[in-house]
Structure formats: structure tokens, C-alpha cells
Design a protein around this motif. Structure first.
Motif, PDB file in Angstrom:
ATOM      1  N   PHE A 177       3.667 -11.900   1.029  1.00  0.00           N
ATOM      2  CA  PHE A 177       3.527 -10.902  -0.034  1.00  0.00           C
ATOM      3  C   PHE A 177       2.190 -11.062  -0.755  1.00  0.00           C
ATOM      4  O   PHE A 177       1.506 -10.076  -1.050  1.00  0.00           O
ATOM      5  N   LEU A 178       1.798 -12.299  -1.044  1.00  0.00           N
ATOM      6  CA  LEU A 178       0.588 -12.538  -1.827  1.00  0.00           C
ATOM      7  C   LEU A 178      -0.687 -12.423  -0.993  1.00  0.00           C
ATOM      8  O   LEU A 178      -1.690 -11.865  -1.466  1.00  0.00           O
ATOM      9  N   PHE A 179      -0.671 -12.918   0.246  1.00  0.00           N
ATOM     10  CA  PHE A 179      -1.917 -13.097   0.976  1.00  0.00           C
ATOM     11  C   PHE A 179      -2.125 -12.138   2.140  1.00  0.00           C
ATOM     12  O   PHE A 179      -3.252 -11.995   2.591  1.00  0.00           O
ATOM     13  N   PHE A 180      -1.065 -11.529   2.655  1.00  0.00           N
ATOM     14  CA  PHE A 180      -1.291 -10.636   3.790  1.00  0.00           C
ATOM     15  C   PHE A 180      -2.021  -9.392   3.295  1.00  0.00           C
ATOM     16  O   PHE A 180      -1.611  -8.768   2.318  1.00  0.00           O
ATOM     17  N   PRO A 181      -3.129  -9.018   3.925  1.00  0.00           N
ATOM     18  CA  PRO A 181      -3.966  -7.920   3.395  1.00  0.00           C
ATOM     19  C   PRO A 181      -3.197  -6.606   3.285  1.00  0.00           C
ATOM     20  O   PRO A 181      -2.386  -6.262   4.142  1.00  0.00           O
ATOM     21  N   ARG A 182      -3.510  -5.882   2.207  1.00  0.00           N
ATOM     22  CA  ARG A 182      -2.913  -4.566   1.977  1.00  0.00           C
ATOM     23  C   ARG A 182      -4.004  -3.508   2.085  1.00  0.00           C
ATOM     24  O   ARG A 182      -5.162  -3.762   1.745  1.00  0.00           O
ATOM     25  N   ILE A 183      -3.614  -2.334   2.507  1.00  0.00           N
ATOM     26  CA  ILE A 183      -4.593  -1.250   2.637  1.00  0.00           C
ATOM     27  C   ILE A 183      -4.909  -0.672   1.260  1.00  0.00           C
ATOM     28  O   ILE A 183      -6.012  -0.725   0.776  1.00  0.00           O
ATOM     29  N   ASN A 184      -3.889  -0.099   0.592  1.00  0.00           N
ATOM     30  CA  ASN A 184      -4.127   0.402  -0.762  1.00  0.00           C
ATOM     31  C   ASN A 184      -2.857   0.385  -1.609  1.00  0.00           C
ATOM     32  O   ASN A 184      -2.883   0.006  -2.755  1.00  0.00           O
ATOM     33  N   THR A 185      -1.739   0.795  -1.043  1.00  0.00           N
ATOM     34  CA  THR A 185      -0.541   0.956  -1.860  1.00  0.00           C
ATOM     35  C   THR A 185       0.260  -0.329  -1.931  1.00  0.00           C
ATOM     36  O   THR A 185       0.106  -1.232  -1.120  1.00  0.00           O
ATOM     37  N   GLY A 186       1.134  -0.395  -2.932  1.00  0.00           N
ATOM     38  CA  GLY A 186       2.031  -1.530  -3.078  1.00  0.00           C
ATOM     39  C   GLY A 186       3.339  -1.274  -2.353  1.00  0.00           C
ATOM     40  O   GLY A 186       3.365  -0.730  -1.245  1.00  0.00           O
ATOM     41  N   LEU A 187       4.446  -1.621  -2.993  1.00  0.00           N
ATOM     42  CA  LEU A 187       5.757  -1.457  -2.373  1.00  0.00           C
ATOM     43  C   LEU A 187       6.470  -0.210  -2.858  1.00  0.00           C
ATOM     44  O   LEU A 187       7.679  -0.085  -2.704  1.00  0.00           O
ATOM     45  N   ARG A 188       5.734   0.717  -3.463  1.00  0.00           N
ATOM     46  CA  ARG A 188       6.368   1.951  -3.925  1.00  0.00           C
ATOM     47  C   ARG A 188       6.419   2.954  -2.773  1.00  0.00           C
ATOM     48  O   ARG A 188       5.452   3.126  -2.040  1.00  0.00           O
ATOM     49  N   PHE A 189       7.551   3.609  -2.660  1.00  0.00           N
ATOM     50  CA  PHE A 189       7.722   4.634  -1.638  1.00  0.00           C
ATOM     51  C   PHE A 189       8.245   5.889  -2.333  1.00  0.00           C
ATOM     52  O   PHE A 189       9.234   5.827  -3.053  1.00  0.00           O
ATOM     53  N   GLN A 190       7.564   7.000  -2.141  1.00  0.00           N
ATOM     54  CA  GLN A 190       8.018   8.251  -2.724  1.00  0.00           C
ATOM     55  C   GLN A 190       8.502   9.146  -1.586  1.00  0.00           C
ATOM     56  O   GLN A 190       7.896  10.141  -1.246  1.00  0.00           O
ATOM     57  N   LEU A 191       9.602   8.723  -0.949  1.00  0.00           N
ATOM     58  CA  LEU A 191      10.135   9.487   0.179  1.00  0.00           C
ATOM     59  C   LEU A 191      11.201  10.466  -0.261  1.00  0.00           C
ATOM     60  O   LEU A 191      11.614  11.326   0.499  1.00  0.00           O
ATOM     61  N   ALA A 192      11.695  10.304  -1.479  1.00  0.00           N
ATOM     62  CA  ALA A 192      12.675  11.230  -2.025  1.00  0.00           C
ATOM     63  C   ALA A 192      12.169  11.737  -3.357  1.00  0.00           C
ATOM     64  O   ALA A 192      11.579  10.990  -4.127  1.00  0.00           O
ATOM     65  N   PRO A 193      12.362  13.022  -3.679  1.00  0.00           N
ATOM     66  CA  PRO A 193      11.869  13.543  -4.948  1.00  0.00           C
ATOM     67  C   PRO A 193      12.600  12.928  -6.121  1.00  0.00           C
ATOM     68  O   PRO A 193      13.761  12.552  -6.015  1.00  0.00           O
ATOM     69  N   GLN A 194      11.892  12.815  -7.241  1.00  0.00           N
ATOM     70  CA  GLN A 194      12.492  12.262  -8.445  1.00  0.00           C
ATOM     71  C   GLN A 194      13.354  13.331  -9.095  1.00  0.00           C
ATOM     72  O   GLN A 194      12.863  14.321  -9.615  1.00  0.00           O
ATOM     73  N   ARG A 195      14.661  13.135  -9.053  1.00  0.00           N
ATOM     74  CA  ARG A 195      15.559  14.094  -9.679  1.00  0.00           C
ATOM     75  C   ARG A 195      15.441  13.964 -11.183  1.00  0.00           C
ATOM     76  O   ARG A 195      15.591  12.897 -11.744  1.00  0.00           O
ATOM     77  N   GLY A 196      15.198  15.099 -11.832  1.00  0.00           N
ATOM     78  CA  GLY A 196      15.106  15.082 -13.275  1.00  0.00           C
ATOM     79  C   GLY A 196      13.831  14.459 -13.795  1.00  0.00           C
ATOM     80  O   GLY A 196      13.723  14.144 -14.970  1.00  0.00           O
ATOM     81  N   ALA A 197      12.838  14.281 -12.919  1.00  0.00           N
ATOM     82  CA  ALA A 197      11.618  13.640 -13.377  1.00  0.00           C
ATOM     83  C   ALA A 197      10.866  14.501 -14.362  1.00  0.00           C
ATOM     84  O   ALA A 197      10.163  14.013 -15.232  1.00  0.00           O
TER      85      ALA A 197
END
Length: 666
Positions: free
Chosen positions: A181-201
Motif C-alpha cells: 500500500f505504501l510503496f507500490f507505485p500509483r498512477i494518480n488515483t487512490g482507493l476511491r472508486f466512483q462506479l455507482a452514482p451517489q444517491r442523494g448527493a
């Protein structure tokens, strides 16, 4: 072969119980995200399975299976109109899992259900990623592991051993998970996934102000954003105005913001005054573009602009939690206001009544001093019996007269909108600002939690000598709301019998008991840390972490190879430690006995490979009569230690002394 087939036709009850418990913990992300009938059918299938299993029933008929699948597809089409997309896909997996639960009866199908349940855990994380859901899914993952261990250990396994084994496996995997989690390179995003719309957002804050648009949020406990002050410069609660949207167009009691931030030219800005206040803000998704900052922001974070009116406007809709840094000053004077800027700030609707116009003109009198007009207007709201209420009732469209001259009952939006309209009628440029006021300070996490209930509206007027200044008419009608915050204001109103919502206030008072208060702040802190330290750990955050530990400047290959090498070294160390820890207890006894045998061989009593310790001792005593007693004690002690279930430490120490004495004897 018959025995194996017979064992394969029944799933033991205890692993099935563990599996059912795990499936129950996959339900929370489904509620509130998927249609309620989907998790309800899932629960019904689980309950039916436990009714069917003792009786030997199961879903056998292929025709019934096809009917159920057709019914599921029909319900999905009725609810979504399609089976494409994240939510329809997850719903389909859940419902097909329900059918599989009803027909499962073999070991192979049990393993299939375990694998599908792990997929449900992953889908649940896609649907919702807050801390409570993450903990539920972690429990579900652990219980699935326990179910698998219990299944392979058989019926003889007790309750706790599978749980302990699962805990050990997860504990062994944790260091590698943290490392990657700490050292493996990341491209840009973290662990957030917006695959479903936010109901009531989109519910809550709005860029339109009308009677009731803010007051309905008073009982909403949903978070709007969280704010930290990294430099420790925290303004008083009464000055904590969080700027959201500036509204220029007014129709009496109804106001709205321009469609885009470039609708009006930026006013010229004078020198900054006061001390800079830096904030780290984590905003919740709302599917719009407004962002929040303390009055008055002077810079815009990446991906946002500072719109005319000094409010932040995101370049893209905010559909997932976003963290940014902004700097504000308590005063930003605008010393010049061009005629093309002044004109829209004095516009009033033609429908304004002569009575309201006369009221505004009466404040001007013979002098046109703006500050005197503002003072008289605030005195009017303070002395004419106006009351602050969360439920003032409905007002008609642009019914300014009813509010000013008859009912005189309203929430912050009524006072801000009416005051701005009256200022324009008096010839003073004015606008309405909506945002939030105050917030709850978390003493454990050292941040402010601003809820939807803290939504607020106020007015800004322009003075020739100083530029734009905030004027909040709510402060003269209900000063406790501004100075003490919403929670204390509600509690005080309830104590004096001025508030009907005593049940909600009692819940607030109960939540302020020290034990509940600490627990609530602790949970908020954990959730905030999860949000900002785990889910938001993207490429930029990882680069900052590398810089903080002195590892900046290396390419991704370095960290990939380094992570793998460290993981291999960690696994090697763990394997060696496990080998040493699990080495048989008899090794030390055996080593000392072999030392004794080598000494005896040098003295003329060699042991045959097939000769047992008792036979060898009898022969060695005859060959070495001077050491007869010691050889007898060594043999008897060795037999007791070598074949005992748990060696006695005292006996082991005595054995070592006897062997050493024999070895060092002349």
C-alpha cells in the motif's frame, strides 16, 4: 467411492452458519445503494436455506431455476430498464447468489458460494467506501475464511480453532499489505472508486435560495465537509463563515447564482488585511461544482477557480470526496466598483410593493450614508418583533410584504434575502452569500465537522470606503445561533420551551454526555483518517510520503523492485522464524544425547545404530563400570524427556548437567 460421494452430498451445518454470517455482513452496502427489494430477497433466500437444510430440501428442478432467473431479469429490467451498469450488475450477482444458496448441497457448491461471497465483498466496496462499510466487509471476508477452514477441518473441529487460524493468516498478510500500500507505485488515483452514482448527493446545499431551501436542512446530520487548520490559527465560532456561492440576481425572497463563475467581471482588489488562515478541507461529493472556504479565500486549489465574488468553483463536478488547501483573509477590500459592475448589484424586481420601497427610502432620509442605512435596517429587524424559526410556514412567491409587515417569522434565508433586497432599494449594492456557519470541533482529531444542518445564508453590502463587507441580519434576530452554534442554540431554545422538536434536542443532549461524546469524536476521527489517509492516498500523497521519509526522486522501477525484494526478505525471515518456532522440543535433548554417545564411543563403548537407549546403557555400564550410575541416570532421563508430551524444564536442566559431567570426566 460410495463414502466419498455420500460425504460430498451434504454441507456441514457449522461451515454453513459461518457462511451465512459472512453473507449478512455483505448486506450493509446494498441498503441505501440498491433497491430495497434486492437485499430483502437475499435475506429471504438465506432464511429459506436454513429452513430447508435440516429437512433435506433444496431447489432441484431445472424448470424452477429457469423461472426464478427469468423473474429476476424481469425485476431488474423493471427497476433499472437494463442490466448494464454497476448497480444492475451487482444486483444480478446478488440475486443469482440467492438462487445458488437455495440449490447448494455439495462441497463443490459450497466452495463456489465462498468465491461468489468474496466477489460480493469486492462489489460492496465499489458501492460504498466509508469506514463502517469497510469494517463490515472486512468482517465478512474474515468469516468466509473461517467458514472455509471450518469446512476442511471437519465436524470434529471446535468453535475457536478456525477463528484463531483465520486471525493468524490475516495477521501474517497484514505487513505485506501495508508494504505494498505504501510503496507500490500509483498512477494518480487512490482507493476511491466512483462506479455507482451517489444517491442523494445533490441533496442539501444549492445555488438557489428560496423560502425553506435552507431551513429543511436544520435536522440533517449528514456531513458537508471537514476542515483542519494546520497552522493552529482557528477563528472564533461566530466568525467561521464558510463561503459557498454568491448570488447576484434577486426576486424579493428568491435569489439565484449565475450559471457560471465568469458571468460578472471581477472587482478590483485592494491590499490584503489581517492574518492569513490556512485550511485543509475535505469536501463530500455533491455532484455540483461549488467548493467551500473560510471568508475570504484568496487562492484557488488545483482544478478550481476563484470566481468573481471570491468563491471557489470547481472545474469538474465533485462526484467523490475531494481534499484541497486554501488560504483566507478576514478582510479583502475592493476599493473600486465600476458602473458595469454596480448596475446588476442594484437591480430589483418590478413586483416589489410601494410599501417595501417606502421602507427602504425612509432609512435613507436626507443622507445617503450607506453605513447609517445598514444600521437602521438592522435596528428594524431587531426591534419590530422578528423571530427566528425552523418552521416559519410557507410563503408565496416573492411575498416580501407578508414577511416584513405581517408574519415576521423566518429562517436565515428569509432575513438574508429580504435584507439584500431592501439594501438595493436603498441604493446600496448588495448580494446574498450561501454557505455554512460554524461547525463542531473534534478534540481528538483536531478538525471541524461541518454538517448540512450548519447551512446558512447572509448578506454582503458594498461600502465606498472599504468595499464588500458581511452583514448578517440573523445575528440581530437570533444572536445565539451565530455566537454559540446551531447545537447550543437548539438546546437553549428547548430549555426555554421555544422549540417543539424536544426529541431531537434530547438526542443532542444525550450525545453530549462525556462517554458518548468521546466515542462519537473517536469514530469521527477514525472515519476522517480512513478518508484522508487511506482512500485519498493517491500518487501525489505517495510522493509526499516518499519525500517525508527521504526517498524522493526515485523512479517507479526502484519501488517495484524494492517492494518485491523487501517482501521476499520478509517472507524468508518469517519462514525461518516459523521453522525455529515449530522445531520439535526434543531436538535439544537429542543433541545432548548424541554428545553423550560420542564421548562413550571415545571411551570404548560405541552405540550400534539399531540399539535403543536402554539396551545401550546396559552394555555401556558393563564396559564403563566407573561411570555406571551416571550412565543409568542419563539413559533414564533421556527416555523420560524424549518421549514425554511436554519436557519438564527442571528435568531438562538436570539432564544437561549429567551429560556435561560425563563429557568432562577424565
Amino acid at each position: 467411492m460410495k463414502t466419498l460421494r455420500k460425504q460430498d452430498t451434504r454441507i456441514p451445518r457449522r461451515p454453513l452458519l459461518w457462511l451465512a454470517a459472512a453473507l449478512l455482513f455483505t448486506l450493509p452496502p446494498m441498503f441505501g445503494t440498491l433497491p430495497s427489494w434486492v437485499p430483502l430477497l437475499f435475506l429471504i433466500a438465506l432464511a429459506a436455506k436454513f429452513w430447508m437444510e435440516p429437512k433435506g430440501y433444496r431447489l432441484r428442478s431445472l424448470i424452477w431455476k429457469l423461472v426464478l432467473v427469468a423473474l429476476i431479469l424481469s425485476l431488474l429490467f423493471f427497476s433499472y430498464g437494463s442490466v448494464r451498469g454497476m448497480e444492475p450488475g451487482v444486483s444480478l450477482i446478488i440475486l443469482l447468489t440467492s438462487v445458488k444458496i437455495l440449490e447448494a448441497h455439495t462441497a463443490r457448491e459450497f466452495h463456489i458460494m465462498i468465491m461468489v461471497a468474496w466477489i460480493l465483498c469486492l462489489c460492496g466496496f465499489f458501492l460504498s467506501q466509508n469506514l463502517a462499510i469497510a469494517l463490515c466487509l472486512l468482517i465478512a471476508f474474515t468469516l468466509l475464511l473461517v467458514a472455509l477452514i471450518q469446512f476442511h477441518r471437519g465436524l470434529s473441529s471446535a468453535f475457536w480453532p478456525p477463528v484463531r487460524t483465520a486471525g493468524k493468516l490475516l495477521a501474517q498478510a497484514a505487513p505485506l499489505i501495508i508494504l505494498l500500500f505504501l510503496f507500490f507505485p500509483r498512477i494518480n488515483t487512490g482507493l476511491r472508486f466512483q462506479l455507482a452514482p451517489q444517491r442523494g448527493a445533490s441533496a442539501g446545499f444549492s445555488d438557489r435560495l428560496s423560502p425553506g431551501s435552507v431551513s429543511f436542512l436544520a435536522n440533517s446530520s449528514e456531513a458537508a465537509f471537514r476542515a483542519e487548520f494546520p497552522d493552529g490559527k482557528i477563528p472564533p465560532l461566530s466568525a467561521m463563515y464558510w463561503r459557498g456561492v454568491v448570488m447576484w440576481h434577486g426576486e424579493g425572497l428568491e435569489w439565484e447564482a449565475p450559471a457560471g463563475p465568469a458571468a460578472l467581471p471581477r472587482t478590483s482588489q485592494g491590499p490584503l488585511r489581517g492574518e492569513a488562515i490556512r485550511q485543509w478541507i475535505t469536501i463530500e461529493p455533491h455532484d455540483a461544482r461549488w467548493m467551500f472556504a473560510l471568508d475570504w479565500p484568496v487562492n484557488s486549489p488545483s482544478g478550481a477557480t476563484l470566481a468573481p465574488g471570491n468563491y471557489l468553483w470547481s472545474n469538474q463536478p465533485i462526484r467523490q470526496p475531494r481534499r484541497y488547501e486554501v488560504t483566507s483573509y478576514p478582510e479583502i477590500p475592493n476599493n473600486r466598483l465600476h458602473s458595469r459592475e454596480r448596475e446588476p448589484l442594484l437591480q430589483v424586481p418590478a413586483s416589489i410593493s410601494p410599501r417595501a420601497r417606502a421602507l427602504a427610502q425612509s432609512w435613507k432620509g436626507e443622507t445617503a450614508e450607506p453605513r447609517e442605512v445598514v444600521k437602521k435596517a438592522l435596528e428594524f429587524f431587531h426591534t419590530q418583533g422578528f423571530q427566528y424559526s425552523f418552521s416559519p410556514g410557507e410563503y408565496g412567491k416573492n411575498d416580501l410584504d407578508e414577511f416584513l409587515f405581517h408574519r415576521r417569522l423566518g429562517f436565515c434565508e428569509h432575513y438574508a434575502a429580504s435584507f439584500a433586497t431592501l439594501m438595493r432599494l436603498a441604493g446600496i449594492p448588495a448580494r446574498v452569500v450561501t454557505g455554512y456557519l460554524g461547525g463542531e470541533y473534534n478534540e481528538i482529531g483536531h478538525f471541524f465537522l461541518v454538517r448540512q444542518a450548519d447551512a446558512h445564508a447572509w448578506c454582503e453590502v458594498w461600502f465606498p470606503d472599504s468595499g464588500w463587507e458581511r452583514v448578517d441580519p440573523t445575528a440581530v434576530v437570533a444572536p445565539d445561533r451565530v455566537n454559540l452554534g446551531l447545537n447550543f442554540f437548539l438546546e437553549r431554545r428547548a430549555a426555554t420551551g421555544q422549540l417543539d422538536n424536544t426529541q431531537g434536542v434530547f438526542a443532542r443532549q444525550l450525545a453530549r454526555w462525556p462517554i458518548f461524546d468521546r466515542a462519537r469524536f473517536g469514530w469521527q476521527t477514525l472515519s476522517y483518517a480512513w478518508d484522508t489517509r487511506v482512500l485519498s492516498f493517491d500518487g501525489d500523497e505517495q510522493a509526499s510520503f516518499f519525500a517525508s521519509v527521504g526517498m524522493a526522486g526515485h523512479g517507479p522501477i526502484f519501488f517495484i523492485v524494492g517492494s518485491l525484494a523487501f517482501a521476499i526478505a520478509l517472507l524468508t525471515l518469517y519462514a525461518g522464524w516459523t521453522h525455529l518456532r515449530t522445531r520439535p522440543h526434543g531436538n535439544r535433548v537429542k543433541i545432548m544425547y548424541e554428545t553423550f554417545c560420542r564421548k562413550a564411543a571415545r571411551l570404548g563403548a560405541s552405540r550400534n545404530p539399531s540399539e535403543g537407549p536402554l539396551d545401550f546403557s546396559l552394555r555401556a555400564r558393563r564396559l564403563l563400570p566407573n561411570e555406571s550410575e551416571r550412565i543409568w541416570r542419563i539413559a533414564n532421563t533421556y527416555i523420560a524427556l524424549r518421549y514425554a508430551p511436554a519436557p519438564d524444564p527442571m528435568m531438562l536442566e538436570q539432564f544437561a548437567k549429567e551429560v556435561n559431567a560425563f563429557v568432562h570426566a577424565s
